[in-house]
Design a protein around this motif. Structure first.
Motif, mmCIF file in Angstrom:
data_model
loop_
_atom_site.group_PDB
_atom_site.id
_atom_site.type_symbol
_atom_site.label_atom_id
_atom_site.label_comp_id
_atom_site.label_asym_id
_atom_site.label_seq_id
_atom_site.Cartn_x
_atom_site.Cartn_y
_atom_site.Cartn_z
ATOM 1 N N MET A 1 0.848 -1.180 -0.015
ATOM 2 C CA MET A 1 0.181 -0.019 0.018
ATOM 3 C C MET A 1 0.824 1.189 0.069
ATOM 4 S SD MET A 1 -3.107 0.589 0.055
ATOM 5 C CE MET A 1 -4.502 1.737 0.173
ATOM 6 N N ARG A 2 0.564 2.319 -0.716
ATOM 7 C CA ARG A 2 1.346 3.406 -0.826
ATOM 8 C C ARG A 2 0.780 4.315 0.435
ATOM 9 N NH1 ARG A 2 2.963 3.609 -5.864
ATOM 10 N NH2 ARG A 2 1.420 2.776 -7.465
ATOM 11 N N LYS A 3 1.840 4.912 0.840
ATOM 12 C CA LYS A 3 1.721 6.215 1.858
ATOM 13 C C LYS A 3 1.157 7.472 1.235
ATOM 14 C CE LYS A 3 3.586 8.666 5.553
ATOM 15 N NZ LYS A 3 4.866 9.070 6.299
ATOM 16 N N ILE A 4 -0.155 7.840 1.625
ATOM 17 C CA ILE A 4 -0.550 9.099 1.198
ATOM 18 C C ILE A 4 0.037 10.189 1.600
ATOM 19 C CG2 ILE A 4 -2.787 10.060 0.602
ATOM 20 C CD1 ILE A 4 -3.147 7.677 -0.780
ATOM 21 N N VAL A 5 0.344 11.270 1.181
ATOM 22 C CA VAL A 5 0.815 12.546 1.798
ATOM 23 C C VAL A 5 -0.120 13.482 1.955
ATOM 24 C CG1 VAL A 5 2.723 14.184 1.609
ATOM 25 C CG2 VAL A 5 3.184 11.659 1.061
ATOM 26 N N VAL A 6 -0.861 13.690 0.646
ATOM 27 C CA VAL A 6 -1.904 14.685 0.539
ATOM 28 C C VAL A 6 -3.119 14.088 -0.147
ATOM 29 C CG1 VAL A 6 -2.609 16.875 -0.643
ATOM 30 C CG2 VAL A 6 -0.207 16.518 0.347
ATOM 31 N N ARG A 7 -4.335 14.179 0.409
ATOM 32 C CA ARG A 7 -5.454 13.675 -0.469
ATOM 33 C C ARG A 7 -6.232 14.932 -0.913
ATOM 34 N NH1 ARG A 7 -7.051 8.302 0.112
ATOM 35 N NH2 ARG A 7 -5.836 8.240 2.172
ATOM 36 N N GLY A 8 -6.770 14.647 -2.139
ATOM 37 C CA GLY A 8 -7.757 15.512 -2.697
ATOM 38 C C GLY A 8 -9.140 14.816 -2.961
ATOM 39 N N GLU A 9 -9.830 15.578 -3.432
ATOM 40 C CA GLU A 9 -11.209 14.819 -3.876
ATOM 41 C C GLU A 9 -11.204 13.748 -5.175
ATOM 42 O OE1 GLU A 9 -15.431 16.216 -5.602
ATOM 43 O OE2 GLU A 9 -14.641 17.498 -4.020
ATOM 44 N N ASP A 10 -10.301 14.036 -5.924
ATOM 45 C CA ASP A 10 -10.321 12.958 -6.936
ATOM 46 C C ASP A 10 -8.977 12.636 -7.266
ATOM 47 O OD1 ASP A 10 -12.922 13.514 -7.914
ATOM 48 O OD2 ASP A 10 -12.257 15.580 -8.802
ATOM 49 N N PHE A 11 -8.034 12.792 -6.228
ATOM 50 C CA PHE A 11 -6.804 12.312 -6.365
ATOM 51 C C PHE A 11 -6.019 12.192 -4.948
ATOM 52 C CE2 PHE A 11 -6.226 16.774 -6.172
ATOM 53 C CZ PHE A 11 -5.288 16.792 -5.093
ATOM 54 N N ALA A 12 -4.807 11.406 -4.869
ATOM 55 C CA ALA A 12 -3.924 11.665 -3.861
ATOM 56 C C ALA A 12 -2.411 11.980 -4.207
ATOM 57 C CB ALA A 12 -4.008 10.214 -3.066
ATOM 58 N N LEU A 13 -1.696 12.196 -3.458
ATOM 59 C CA LEU A 13 -0.190 12.493 -3.843
ATOM 60 C C LEU A 13 0.439 11.397 -2.681
ATOM 61 C CD1 LEU A 13 0.159 16.362 -3.875
ATOM 62 C CD2 LEU A 13 0.146 14.794 -5.537
ATOM 63 N N ALA A 14 1.111 10.655 -3.148
ATOM 64 C CA ALA A 14 1.753 9.627 -2.317
ATOM 65 C C ALA A 14 3.139 9.337 -2.568
ATOM 66 C CB ALA A 14 0.937 8.137 -2.759
ATOM 67 N N GLU A 15 3.794 8.704 -1.601
ATOM 68 C CA GLU A 15 5.126 8.199 -1.835
ATOM 69 C C GLU A 15 5.091 7.318 -2.925
ATOM 70 O OE1 GLU A 15 6.669 7.030 1.976
ATOM 71 O OE2 GLU A 15 6.432 8.858 2.636
ATOM 72 N N HIS A 16 6.528 7.396 -3.653
ATOM 73 C CA HIS A 16 6.901 6.650 -4.931
ATOM 74 C C HIS A 16 7.218 5.109 -4.230
ATOM 75 C CE1 HIS A 16 7.778 8.446 -8.591
ATOM 76 N NE2 HIS A 16 7.479 9.479 -7.915
ATOM 77 N N ARG A 17 6.937 4.266 -4.931
ATOM 78 C CA ARG A 17 7.119 2.641 -4.660
ATOM 79 C C ARG A 17 8.034 2.205 -5.766
ATOM 80 N NH1 ARG A 17 1.634 -0.326 -3.509
ATOM 81 N NH2 ARG A 17 1.727 -0.568 -5.866
ATOM 82 N N ASP A 18 8.831 1.099 -5.379
ATOM 83 C CA ASP A 18 9.963 0.856 -6.423
ATOM 84 C C ASP A 18 9.072 0.647 -7.639
ATOM 85 O OD1 ASP A 18 11.972 1.017 -4.428
ATOM 86 O OD2 ASP A 18 12.125 -1.243 -4.076
ATOM 87 N N GLY A 19 9.805 1.226 -8.720
ATOM 88 C CA GLY A 19 9.260 0.836 -10.123
ATOM 89 C C GLY A 19 8.415 1.817 -10.750
#
Length: 165
Positions: free
Chosen positions: A1-19
């Motif tokens: 699961m990605r760590k969400i840093v900022v959540r918007g209504e239609d999106f989230a900004l999350a930490e990168h995962r490998d790949g």
């Protein structure tokens, strides 16, 4: 699961995962990719990146990045320079404006920097509109600032100050 840093209504900004970076690159149309000319960049700076995902963090939509730029010898002369890109199927839906607003809030809320700046190709009218809707001020043209497909391209510069909010 990605760590969400900022959540918007239609999106989230999350930490990168490998790949993630490779997957985004493989699925991009490269519309505004810059040329790599083989010369080493004389100054290295940390680049911060988050992926843009669906609100649940499962599907990649694009990415944002930012790095410091200096206009003098003190912290008060530092700005964040950002970049963002969306996969072709996610462009033109108004997502860029909301992602930029969220990124600006995040950077002003989590850092002491007072200026955020970015630029886009003079032909990328959608990105220009997106930055303006997000509250950025158009500052001017950066002549020949990028090299793409062996040709110099002009960029339009934008910024937002902490006091603009």
């Amino acid at each position: 699961m990605r760590k969400i840093v900022v959540r918007g209504e239609d999106f989230a900004l999350a930490e990168h995962r490998d790949g993630d970076r490779q997957w985004l690159s493989d699925n991009s149309d490269g519309a505004f990719d810059v040329d790599r000319d083989g010369r080493e960049v004389p100054v290295q700076f940390p680049i911060h990146r988050l992926v843009v995902t669906t609100p649940d963090g499962k599907e990649l939509l694009g990415q944002v990045s930012w790095h410091p730029v200096m206009y003098g010898p003190s912290y008060g002369c530092m700005a964040w320079n950002f970049g963002y890109t969306f996969l072709p199927r996610n462009r033109g839906k108004g997502l860029g404006t909301e992602v930029l607003r969220a990124l600006v809030r995040h950077l002003f809320d989590t850092t002491d920097v007072d200026r955020i700046e970015g630029s886009t190709d003079v032909t990328n009218v959608r990105a220009q509109r997106s930055m303006e809707k997000a509250g950025f001020t158009r500052e001017g043209i950066l002549r020949g600032a990028q090299l793409r497909k062996g040709k110099r391209h002009d960029l339009v510069a934008y910024s937002i100050l902490r006091t603009d909010r």
